[in-house]
Design a protein around this motif. Sequence first.
Motif, short mmCIF file in Angstrom:
data_model
loop_
_atom_site.label_atom_id
_atom_site.label_comp_id
_atom_site.label_asym_id
_atom_site.label_seq_id
_atom_site.Cartn_x
_atom_site.Cartn_y
_atom_site.Cartn_z
N ALA A 134 0.85 -1.18 0.00
CA ALA A 134 0.00 0.00 0.00
C ALA A 134 0.88 1.23 0.00
CB ALA A 134 -0.92 0.01 1.23
N GLY A 135 0.48 2.24 -0.76
CA GLY A 135 1.26 3.47 -0.82
C GLY A 135 1.23 4.07 -2.21
N VAL A 170 3.32 -6.19 10.64
CA VAL A 170 2.90 -7.04 9.53
C VAL A 170 3.34 -6.53 8.16
CG1 VAL A 170 0.91 -7.97 10.76
CG2 VAL A 170 0.65 -5.87 9.42
N MET A 171 3.91 -5.32 8.11
CA MET A 171 4.39 -4.78 6.84
C MET A 171 5.69 -4.02 7.06
SD MET A 171 0.85 -3.48 4.99
CE MET A 171 1.38 -3.85 3.30
N GLU A 172 6.53 -4.00 6.05
CA GLU A 172 7.81 -3.30 6.13
C GLU A 172 7.80 -2.09 5.20
OE1 GLU A 172 10.86 -6.05 5.17
OE2 GLU A 172 10.63 -7.21 7.02
N LEU A 173 8.68 -1.14 5.49
CA LEU A 173 8.81 0.04 4.65
C LEU A 173 9.29 -0.38 3.27
CD1 LEU A 173 8.67 3.16 4.71
CD2 LEU A 173 11.11 3.14 5.25
N HIS A 174 8.58 0.08 2.24
CA HIS A 174 8.99 -0.21 0.86
C HIS A 174 10.22 0.59 0.52
CE1 HIS A 174 8.02 -1.81 -3.12
NE2 HIS A 174 8.49 -0.68 -3.61
N GLU A 175 11.11 0.02 -0.28
CA GLU A 175 12.34 0.71 -0.68
C GLU A 175 11.98 2.09 -1.25
OE1 GLU A 175 15.71 2.19 -1.36
OE2 GLU A 175 15.68 0.16 -0.50
N TRP A 201 6.59 6.23 -1.42
CA TRP A 201 6.30 6.03 -0.01
C TRP A 201 5.28 4.91 0.12
CZ3 TRP A 201 6.60 10.53 -2.69
CH2 TRP A 201 7.53 11.49 -2.26
N GLY A 202 5.62 3.89 0.89
CA GLY A 202 4.67 2.80 1.04
C GLY A 202 5.20 1.69 1.93
N VAL A 203 4.35 0.70 2.14
CA VAL A 203 4.71 -0.46 2.97
C VAL A 203 4.37 -1.73 2.20
CG1 VAL A 203 4.53 0.64 5.23
CG2 VAL A 203 2.47 -0.22 4.11
N THR A 204 5.10 -2.80 2.52
CA THR A 204 4.97 -4.05 1.78
C THR A 204 5.10 -5.24 2.72
OG1 THR A 204 6.06 -3.00 -0.12
CG2 THR A 204 5.89 -5.40 -0.15
N ALA A 205 4.38 -6.30 2.41
CA ALA A 205 4.55 -7.59 3.08
C ALA A 205 4.76 -8.64 2.00
CB ALA A 205 3.32 -7.94 3.91
N ILE A 206 5.82 -9.40 2.11
CA ILE A 206 6.11 -10.46 1.14
C ILE A 206 5.99 -11.80 1.86
CG2 ILE A 206 7.79 -11.44 -0.45
CD1 ILE A 206 8.97 -8.66 -0.79
N LEU A 207 5.00 -12.58 1.45
CA LEU A 207 4.71 -13.88 2.06
C LEU A 207 5.03 -14.99 1.07
CD1 LEU A 207 1.20 -12.93 3.52
CD2 LEU A 207 3.43 -12.69 4.62
#
Length: 254
Positions: A134-135, A170-175, A201-207
């Motif tokens: 999201a972002g 549950v989410m990390e800062l996106h590069e 600017w955004g956040v990401t979760a990779i599962l």
Amino acid sequence: MNGKLNFSTTPTPLKIHSGSPHFRAEALRFLRGLKRNNDREWFEARRAVYERELKQPMLAILEAITQAMIDFAPGHVRPAQKSLMRIYRDTRFSADKSPYKTQVAAWWTHNALSKTSGAGYYFHLSSTEFTIAAGVYMPPPEQLLAIRNHLLTHHEELRKLLDGKKLRRVMELHEPLALTRPPKGFPAAHPALDLIRWRQWGVTAILPAEAALEPDMLGAIVSRFRLAAPLVDFLNGPLLSSSTPAKRVLFPLP
């Protein structure tokens, strides 16, 4: 999910449960095969598999997610077909002429910014990963400038959103793909310079890809989208507040 979304009303948000739509193992097998055989002959011979195991489940999943988003992202509610991204690659300006993407993906832009993207919600499934994000990503110059201008006086709010404990669990800062120098016209000593230098600017979760086969995959997506909603709203704020491109100006030090 039973029935189609009615976009002219505001139905009760979806309750995520074990019977919610999700992918089957055949979907990952198809994506692995497509990665090895990215050509039209292979794809057309298996189009029925793509339709049954990927496109139709994807549309059902998107409808269910969108139904839930009515509660926390009403500006992003749109028919599933509009959120579904094409599997066909645009190869006109690419040296890679592979005709298909090796993932299925969806993007929920804000309806008022649909032609220019803005900040939104995204997920994709490939043969190796299930990504939820999201972002705002790779915004056009006028949106990039508008967000940077906004950060001059609202950077503390963004820091608080990005550092939210529930979100960061549950989410990390996106590069952020940051510039090495201040953007032209922005003061080098401003306390928001680290954020202003970012280009997204955004956040990401990779599962693991296998997570998309679980009956609760909708819960995994919706719960993260819900936590990221304040961040998406913040980033869209300066984009929605003006219908004209932001003007570049010099800013004095505070």
